[in-house]
Write a protein that holds these residues in place. Structure first.
Motif, mmCIF file in Angstrom:
data_model
loop_
_atom_site.group_PDB
_atom_site.id
_atom_site.type_symbol
_atom_site.label_atom_id
_atom_site.label_comp_id
_atom_site.label_asym_id
_atom_site.label_seq_id
_atom_site.Cartn_x
_atom_site.Cartn_y
_atom_site.Cartn_z
ATOM 1 N N GLY A 8 0.786 -1.229 0.000
ATOM 2 C CA GLY A 8 0.000 0.000 0.000
ATOM 3 C C GLY A 8 0.815 1.274 0.000
ATOM 4 O O GLY A 8 0.248 2.378 -0.001
ATOM 5 N N THR A 9 2.148 1.172 -0.009
ATOM 6 C CA THR A 9 2.995 2.360 -0.059
ATOM 7 C C THR A 9 2.882 3.013 -1.439
ATOM 8 O O THR A 9 2.933 2.332 -2.466
ATOM 9 C CB THR A 9 4.462 1.998 0.230
ATOM 10 N N ARG A 10 2.771 4.320 -1.433
ATOM 11 C CA ARG A 10 2.621 5.083 -2.679
ATOM 12 C C ARG A 10 3.996 5.547 -3.156
ATOM 13 O O ARG A 10 4.686 6.288 -2.475
ATOM 14 C CB ARG A 10 1.698 6.283 -2.433
ATOM 15 N N LEU A 11 4.376 5.066 -4.338
ATOM 16 C CA LEU A 11 5.696 5.371 -4.880
ATOM 17 C C LEU A 11 5.573 6.228 -6.134
ATOM 18 O O LEU A 11 4.631 6.087 -6.917
ATOM 19 C CB LEU A 11 6.458 4.083 -5.225
ATOM 20 N N ALA A 12 6.556 7.108 -6.324
ATOM 21 C CA ALA A 12 6.583 7.993 -7.482
ATOM 22 C C ALA A 12 7.424 7.380 -8.598
ATOM 23 O O ALA A 12 8.431 6.707 -8.344
ATOM 24 C CB ALA A 12 7.160 9.346 -7.087
ATOM 25 N N TYR A 13 6.987 7.605 -9.817
ATOM 26 C CA TYR A 13 7.791 7.194 -10.968
ATOM 27 C C TYR A 13 7.642 8.240 -12.068
ATOM 28 O O TYR A 13 6.733 9.076 -12.043
ATOM 29 C CB TYR A 13 7.366 5.812 -11.475
#
Length: 271
Positions: A8-13
């Motif tokens: 559920g961690t929100r990661l940027a790309y």
């Protein structure tokens, strides 16, 4: 842009261009911005370039857990699944190379066409009875103690070594400051946990199982990941791997040797 990974961690790309995909995995403490000299080069030549801010780094969320290489590998897998990427060239620098290797071990080669380990901290850094080429645990502890005592000073000292400025490379104070600001923006908790996890992880068995084309790029004067401990040993473990040594390069060769690195990666992708 953002996606949610396995916990559920929100990661940027970031995602640029069209064509065959190249996924760039950044170094420890750095983020997507480190690939400033690679992404335009490849997008202008018809490739799609994707890069990820790992958890605790850059614009991604900073949870208290997930700073081990299995979690890093699963985060990469979640990104590839999110974008449904296939025929990928996976490029990892330093710890990013270790994360790329762990991805292949955990998730296989179905989506990956080839892999490039750039200044990668592989295969196994820790000195053990069966790893006499490794580094003593005291090296890790000394770095962590300095890191905990004065993190900005530790990074400031590393920057000169990182770019091997003593060899006369044209690296401006502004560029070094840019690197330091990236490092200082990362979570102290995340960087310390990942530093420890990378030092202790043994990739030797899984590297022997790689069957896709593999390029190892390493600087011969890399003080952060000495080539005799890392690059030269890695190429002996991976079947059919190719080693490109840069005689005057330190760890930050993606800046100091950008043209040479870009040309070697392009040749590798085309082949």
């Amino acid at each position: 842009m953002f996606f949610e990974t396995f916990d559920g961690t929100r990661l940027a790309y970031e995602d640029y261009g069209q064509g065959e995909p190249i996924v760039f995995v950044p170094s420890w403490a750095l983020n997507s911005d480190m690939w400033e000299y690679q992404i335009p080069f490849f997008t202008e030549r018809g490739y799609r370039c994707i890069t990820l801010d790992r958890r605790g780094h850059g614009r991604s969320e900073r949870p208290s857990t997930g700073y081990d290489l299995d979690s890093s590998a699963d985060d990469i897998a979640a990104l590839l699944n999110h974008l449904d990427l296939r025929n990928v060239t996976l490029v990892g620098h330093s710890t990013g190379g270790a994360e790329a290797a762990r991805y292949l071990a955990r998730h296989g080669e179905e989506r990956i066409a080839r892999v490039a380990f750039v200044s990668a901290v592989l295969p196994f850094l820790k000195l053990t009875e069966d790893n006499p080429e490794g580094l003593p645990e005291a090296v890790l502890e000394a770095n962590l103690q300095q890191f905990r005592t004065d993190r900005p000073l530790w990074f400031g000292r590393q920057a000169q070594v990182w770019y091997a400025t003593h060899l006369g490379h044209d690296v401006s104070p502004s560029l070094i400051d840019w690197t330091l600001r990236q490092c200082m923006s990362a979570s102290p908790w995340a960087t310390q946990r990942l530093f420890e996890a990378t030092f202790h992880f043994d990739h030797r068995a899984s590297l022997r199982d790689i069957r896709i084309p593999t390029l190892v790029v390493h600087g011969a004067v890399d003080a952060s990941a000495p080539i005799d401990v890392t690059g030269r040993r890695t190429v002996r473990l991976v079947p059919g791997a190719t080693l490109k040594e840069y005689p005057t390069a330190g760890h930050g060769l993606f800046v100091t040797h950008r043209d040479e690195l870009n040309a070697d990666l392009l040749e590798f992708v085309k082949a």
